[in-house]
Design a protein around this motif. Structure first.
Motif, PDB file in Angstrom:
ATOM      1  N   ASN A 465       0.834  -1.328  -0.114  1.00  0.00           N
ATOM      2  CA  ASN A 465       0.003  -0.107   0.016  1.00  0.00           C
ATOM      3  C   ASN A 465       0.765   1.171  -0.019  1.00  0.00           C
ATOM      4  OD1 ASN A 465      -2.421  -1.230   0.100  1.00  0.00           O
ATOM      5  ND2 ASN A 465      -2.223  -1.842   2.337  1.00  0.00           N
ATOM      6  N   HIS A 466       1.983   1.208   0.174  1.00  0.00           N
ATOM      7  CA  HIS A 466       3.035   2.197  -0.181  1.00  0.00           C
ATOM      8  C   HIS A 466       2.918   3.255  -1.254  1.00  0.00           C
ATOM      9  CE1 HIS A 466       5.866   1.142   3.800  1.00  0.00           C
ATOM     10  NE2 HIS A 466       4.398   1.060   3.923  1.00  0.00           N
ATOM     11  N   VAL A 467       3.257   4.193  -1.445  1.00  0.00           N
ATOM     12  CA  VAL A 467       3.115   5.017  -2.879  1.00  0.00           C
ATOM     13  C   VAL A 467       4.673   5.399  -2.894  1.00  0.00           C
ATOM     14  CG1 VAL A 467       2.553   7.136  -3.952  1.00  0.00           C
ATOM     15  CG2 VAL A 467       0.781   5.782  -2.604  1.00  0.00           C
ATOM     16  N   ASP A 468       5.269   5.115  -3.815  1.00  0.00           N
ATOM     17  CA  ASP A 468       6.833   5.435  -4.062  1.00  0.00           C
ATOM     18  C   ASP A 468       7.139   6.764  -4.105  1.00  0.00           C
ATOM     19  OD1 ASP A 468       7.118   2.745  -4.560  1.00  0.00           O
ATOM     20  OD2 ASP A 468       7.241   3.012  -6.926  1.00  0.00           O
ATOM     21  N   GLY A 469       8.050   7.023  -3.083  1.00  0.00           N
ATOM     22  CA  GLY A 469       8.439   8.022  -2.810  1.00  0.00           C
ATOM     23  C   GLY A 469       7.606   9.236  -2.006  1.00  0.00           C
ATOM     24  N   ASP A 470       6.527   8.959  -1.422  1.00  0.00           N
ATOM     25  CA  ASP A 470       5.775   9.522  -0.643  1.00  0.00           C
ATOM     26  C   ASP A 470       5.825   9.769   0.781  1.00  0.00           C
ATOM     27  OD1 ASP A 470       3.089  10.547   0.576  1.00  0.00           O
ATOM     28  OD2 ASP A 470       2.322  10.330  -1.521  1.00  0.00           O
ATOM     29  N   SER A 471       6.184  10.730   1.217  1.00  0.00           N
ATOM     30  CA  SER A 471       6.534  11.208   2.674  1.00  0.00           C
ATOM     31  C   SER A 471       5.269  10.504   3.490  1.00  0.00           C
ATOM     32  CB  SER A 471       6.722  12.590   2.755  1.00  0.00           C
ATOM     33  OG  SER A 471       5.641  13.373   2.583  1.00  0.00           O
ATOM     34  N   HIS A 472       4.268  10.470   3.285  1.00  0.00           N
ATOM     35  CA  HIS A 472       3.001   9.916   3.991  1.00  0.00           C
ATOM     36  C   HIS A 472       3.068   8.330   4.119  1.00  0.00           C
ATOM     37  CE1 HIS A 472       1.456  13.829   4.279  1.00  0.00           C
ATOM     38  NE2 HIS A 472       1.529  13.919   2.901  1.00  0.00           N
ATOM     39  N   ASN A 473       4.237   7.544   3.596  1.00  0.00           N
ATOM     40  CA  ASN A 473       4.127   6.074   3.939  1.00  0.00           C
ATOM     41  C   ASN A 473       4.624   5.840   5.261  1.00  0.00           C
ATOM     42  OD1 ASN A 473       3.613   5.370   1.149  1.00  0.00           O
ATOM     43  ND2 ASN A 473       5.915   5.505   0.534  1.00  0.00           N
ATOM     44  N   ALA A 474       4.126   4.594   5.707  1.00  0.00           N
ATOM     45  CA  ALA A 474       4.554   4.450   7.326  1.00  0.00           C
ATOM     46  C   ALA A 474       5.954   3.675   6.951  1.00  0.00           C
ATOM     47  CB  ALA A 474       3.582   3.234   7.865  1.00  0.00           C
ATOM     48  N   SER A 475       6.673   3.789   7.901  1.00  0.00           N
ATOM     49  CA  SER A 475       7.982   3.410   8.058  1.00  0.00           C
ATOM     50  C   SER A 475       8.405   2.283   9.134  1.00  0.00           C
ATOM     51  CB  SER A 475       8.985   4.437   8.205  1.00  0.00           C
ATOM     52  OG  SER A 475       8.726   5.226   9.349  1.00  0.00           O
ATOM     53  N   SER A 476       7.338   2.237   9.979  1.00  0.00           N
ATOM     54  CA  SER A 476       7.507   1.487  11.299  1.00  0.00           C
ATOM     55  C   SER A 476       5.978   1.090  11.702  1.00  0.00           C
ATOM     56  CB  SER A 476       8.249   1.947  12.253  1.00  0.00           C
ATOM     57  OG  SER A 476       7.501   2.874  12.825  1.00  0.00           O
ATOM     58  N   MET A 477       5.973  -0.078  12.758  1.00  0.00           N
ATOM     59  CA  MET A 477       4.542  -0.396  13.187  1.00  0.00           C
ATOM     60  C   MET A 477       3.624  -0.886  12.209  1.00  0.00           C
ATOM     61  SD  MET A 477       4.167   2.468  16.136  1.00  0.00           S
ATOM     62  CE  MET A 477       5.581   2.984  17.373  1.00  0.00           C
ATOM     63  N   GLU A 478       4.108  -1.756  11.300  1.00  0.00           N
ATOM     64  CA  GLU A 478       3.218  -2.236  10.279  1.00  0.00           C
ATOM     65  C   GLU A 478       2.958  -3.875  10.733  1.00  0.00           C
ATOM     66  OE1 GLU A 478       3.569  -0.182   6.386  1.00  0.00           O
ATOM     67  OE2 GLU A 478       5.490  -0.639   6.509  1.00  0.00           O
ATOM     68  N   GLU A 479       2.678  -4.528   9.819  1.00  0.00           N
ATOM     69  CA  GLU A 479       1.980  -5.948  10.092  1.00  0.00           C
ATOM     70  C   GLU A 479       2.830  -6.676  11.178  1.00  0.00           C
ATOM     71  OE1 GLU A 479       2.720  -4.663   7.028  1.00  0.00           O
ATOM     72  OE2 GLU A 479       1.245  -5.761   5.538  1.00  0.00           O
ATOM     73  N   SER A 480       4.213  -6.958  10.913  1.00  0.00           N
ATOM     74  CA  SER A 480       4.683  -7.928  11.906  1.00  0.00           C
ATOM     75  C   SER A 480       4.972  -7.079  13.167  1.00  0.00           C
ATOM     76  CB  SER A 480       6.157  -8.121  11.349  1.00  0.00           C
ATOM     77  OG  SER A 480       7.072  -6.819  11.196  1.00  0.00           O
ATOM     78  N   TYR A 481       4.809  -5.700  13.576  1.00  0.00           N
ATOM     79  CA  TYR A 481       4.505  -5.245  14.762  1.00  0.00           C
ATOM     80  C   TYR A 481       3.485  -5.604  15.542  1.00  0.00           C
ATOM     81  CZ  TYR A 481       4.809  -1.552  18.122  1.00  0.00           C
ATOM     82  OH  TYR A 481       4.721  -0.675  19.364  1.00  0.00           O
ATOM     83  N   VAL A 482       2.334  -5.394  14.699  1.00  0.00           N
ATOM     84  CA  VAL A 482       1.094  -5.833  15.123  1.00  0.00           C
ATOM     85  C   VAL A 482       1.187  -7.153  15.838  1.00  0.00           C
ATOM     86  CG1 VAL A 482      -1.188  -6.247  14.690  1.00  0.00           C
ATOM     87  CG2 VAL A 482      -0.376  -4.342  13.568  1.00  0.00           C
ATOM     88  N   LEU A 483       1.544  -8.062  15.544  1.00  0.00           N
ATOM     89  CA  LEU A 483       1.583  -9.360  15.888  1.00  0.00           C
ATOM     90  C   LEU A 483       2.559  -9.543  16.958  1.00  0.00           C
ATOM     91  CD1 LEU A 483       0.811 -12.474  15.681  1.00  0.00           C
ATOM     92  CD2 LEU A 483       2.767 -12.638  13.980  1.00  0.00           C
ATOM     93  N   SER A 484       3.805  -8.873  17.027  1.00  0.00           N
ATOM     94  CA  SER A 484       4.712  -8.811  17.985  1.00  0.00           C
ATOM     95  C   SER A 484       4.067  -8.400  19.234  1.00  0.00           C
ATOM     96  CB  SER A 484       5.809  -8.277  17.662  1.00  0.00           C
ATOM     97  OG  SER A 484       5.777  -6.705  17.543  1.00  0.00           O
ATOM     98  N   GLN A 485       3.297  -7.128  19.230  1.00  0.00           N
ATOM     99  CA  GLN A 485       2.604  -6.589  20.346  1.00  0.00           C
ATOM    100  C   GLN A 485       1.553  -7.420  20.903  1.00  0.00           C
ATOM    101  OE1 GLN A 485       5.028  -4.257  21.048  1.00  0.00           O
ATOM    102  NE2 GLN A 485       3.424  -2.651  21.617  1.00  0.00           N
ATOM    103  N   PHE A 486       0.779  -7.984  20.166  1.00  0.00           N
ATOM    104  CA  PHE A 486      -0.191  -8.863  20.557  1.00  0.00           C
ATOM    105  C   PHE A 486       0.519 -10.179  21.304  1.00  0.00           C
ATOM    106  CE2 PHE A 486      -3.350  -6.769  17.529  1.00  0.00           C
ATOM    107  CZ  PHE A 486      -3.424  -5.716  17.982  1.00  0.00           C
ATOM    108  N   GLN A 487       1.546 -10.626  20.885  1.00  0.00           N
ATOM    109  CA  GLN A 487       2.093 -11.783  21.216  1.00  0.00           C
ATOM    110  C   GLN A 487       2.489 -11.499  22.716  1.00  0.00           C
ATOM    111  OE1 GLN A 487       4.848 -12.776  18.595  1.00  0.00           O
ATOM    112  NE2 GLN A 487       3.626 -14.467  17.695  1.00  0.00           N
TER     113      GLN A 487
END
Length: 588
Positions: A465-487
């Motif tokens: 879902n990132h847009v190339d070169g767009d400053s509004h892309n997430a750089s952290s806390m994405e899918e794997s982070y969600v799982l690690s927090q809930f674990q």
């Protein structure tokens, strides 16, 4: 034979001597016997308040009679001796039961035209008298009165903490019994004391009915996902109205739709299994601050909303939400005195709420707070005291509340802080193991969800879902982070029998100038990922919803259901929730 005659003579002589001692000098005496004039051995008698029997003697040639002018003072004439003409008179005074002052009676003895009066005094002494000596109270508790009369200043005491004196006026004492939370009869005594005099009242309270709830928190949790929040509704109001009563109109002060059965029907139709009802109590709904009395009209309205959900077979989480910050913003002062005072207030609130909903089954859960602002271990220790006060208050109301699932909040409902500082095993639950849940919230990354954007809002989140070169892309806390927090929550709580409520999560759906499809996909993926990974880890995801059907441009809005139209507003969020739940696997 001679010995018997001698002893009889000696005995009668002793009685005659007593009688002669009461005679005047003009009495004619022969052989130690009075043979003229009416005489008695005493003209005054004194009895204690307990009553009793005493005897005096009458000497008269003529047969005597005796009468008493008071019913409490009875008399009985004995057999007259033939030789001495001595007649015993037995006087019996009844015990004083309600009299506060001394009382007198007069016994008139008549014989041969003469009469003598014997004066009887019964002393009251210290007196404290109650109008009843026993009281029966229902298991649900309640109040009763005891009327006390006394001739002095008495003290009052009870030997049970569940029985308290709540009012006193002109000798009338009102006592209130708390709900009996156990399935056995219990007794207490109330003692009124004046010096050495005591009046005791025995209070017997019926046994509580056993809870009909047999399901554990884990049993219930797996039936609750996905969940939905009736946000910005029952918790609405003005924080300037702490300890005031603003009425039931606050329900629409933060959003425009009054909750109805149709609204909840719509929520159920989307596949939601539970509804969290954030609720204010202290902010705008208190009629008596000293007793933390909740406005009855507000309580009735909250009950109506709960019933809408119960009617649809949904599980309900009812809490004490932010509530103007009366408690959740108080953690800068965690002195013993402050914590004790706040804990007492919280207990009074939850006693009323729990009593109102005591008969509801396991579909209703209580959550003590919302997001307690604890940012240290010491503040979390204070939070545990508040959580304990909440648990104790609910359990003490008995009935189904003795086994109802209760939800306790981690510090700031932040996953990392809760993992680090919150030890749920320090809480003592009278219900035993298996009836507590832990609550955390999830709004990471805050620049994407919209709870905090800073200088760099995030519009695009997740793989693909990132847009190339767009400053509004997430750089952290994405899918794997969600799982690690809930674990983290699974390992510390869910695996150990404490299911976790993910009481709030969500992301603002925005109207952006370009790449709207990528943002829409990000919203869908975010909701799908959070739901799927939460369920996979034994957490119950409950999406936040503020009921504003307007994207509000780039700031966005966190709304899934349009309550006014009774339809889905953000289809991307709803689709993500549905797909996430379908892909998930409950671990227990």
């Amino acid at each position: 034979m001679k010995i018997r005659k001698f002893l009889l003579f000696l005995t009668l002589s002793m009685v005659g001597s007593v009688l002669c001692a009461a005679c005047g000098d003009d009495d004619e005496v022969k052989d130690n016997f009075v043979i003229s004039n009416l005489k008695v051995t005493t003209e005054n008698m004194i009895f204690p308040k307990e009553g009793g029997e005493q005897t005096f003697y009458v000497q008269s040639v003529a047969a005597p009679t005796a009468t008493s002018d008071q019913g409490w003072c009875g008399i009985t004439l004995g057999t007259t001796t033939d030789h001495l003409k001595v007649t015993p008179v037995v006087v019996k005074a009844e015990a004083m039961t309600t009299e506060l002052t001394d009382r007198t009676a007069h016994i008139t003895v008549n014989a041969g035209g003469q009469s003598v009066v014997v004066n009887v005094l019964q002393t009251a002494g210290d007196r404290v008298v109650v109008d009843k000596t026993s009281v029966d109270v229902a298991a649900e508790g309640g109040s009763f009165d005891i009327k006390v009369t006394s001739n002095g200043n008495y003290t009052v005491s009870t030997d049970a903490s569940w029985l308290t004196e709540t009012a006193k006026s002109n000798g009338n004492h009102t006592f209130t019994a708390a709900v009996n939370p156990v399935t056995s009869e219990r007794k207490a005594t109330i003692t009124f004391t004046l010096n050495n005099e005591k009046a005791v009242v025995t209070v017997t309270q019926a046994a509580a009915q056993a809870s009909s709830i047999t399901a554990t928190a884990r049993d219930i949790a797996k039936q609750m996902y996905p969940g939905w929040n009736l946000g910005n509704t029952m918790e609405g109001g003005n924080n300037a109205d702490l300890y005031k009563n603003s009425g039931i109109s606050t329900e629409t002060s933060w959003q425009s739709t009054k909750t109805s059965q149709a609204v909840i029907d719509c929520v159920k139709a989307q596949g939601f299994k539970s509804v969290r009802i954030p609720t204010a109590w202290v902010m705008g709904h208190i009629t008596d601050e000293a007793n933390m009395t909740i406005d009855q009209a507000w309580m009735n309205r909250v009950k109506e909303v709960v019933d809408y959900c119960i009617n649809d077979g949904l599980y309900v989480v009812l809490n004490d939400h932010w509530d103007g910050g009366w408690l959740e913003s108080s953690f800068e002062n965690i002195s013993d005195a402050s914590v004790a005072a706040n804990a007492e207030k919280l207990g009074k609130l939850w006693t009323q709420i729990a009593t109102t909903f005591r008969d509801y089954d396991e579909h209703l859960l209580f959550a003590g707070l919302n997001e307690p602002n604890c940012d240290s271990q010491s503040k979390t220790n204070a939070l545990l005291k508040y959580e304990q006060a909440f648990i104790d208050a609910v359990r003490a109301t008995g009935g189904n509340n003795s086994k109802r699932t209760l939800v306790v909040q981690g510090p700031q409902t932040n996953i990392n802080n809760t993992e680090s500082w919150f030890d749920v095993t320090k809480l003592i639950d009278p219900a035993g193991e298996g009836h507590l849940m832990v609550e955390v919230h999830y709004y990471d990354p805050p620049q994407f969800t919209g709870v905090w954007e800073g200088n760099k809002p995030i519009w695009f989140w997740g793989t693909g879902n990132h847009v190339d070169g767009d400053s509004h892309n997430a750089s952290s806390m994405e899918e794997s982070y969600v799982l690690s927090q809930f674990q983290k929550m699974k390992t510390k709580f869910a695996d150990k029998g404490y299911p976790v409520i993910l009481g709030e999560y969500g992301a603002n759906w925005r109207k952006i100038s370009a790449n709207q499809d990528k943002h829409d996909a990000s919203i869908k993926l975010y909701h799908k990922t959070v739901c799927q990974r939460a369920v996979d880890c034994g957490l119950v995801p409950m999406v936040w919803d503020v009921n504003v059907a307007n994207q509000n441009g780039e700031t966005g809005i966190m709304t899934v259901i349009n309550r006014t139209a009774a339809s889905v507003f953000c289809s991307f969020a709803m689709e993500g929730i549905t797909e996430g739940v379908a892909a998930a696997q409950w671990p227990y």
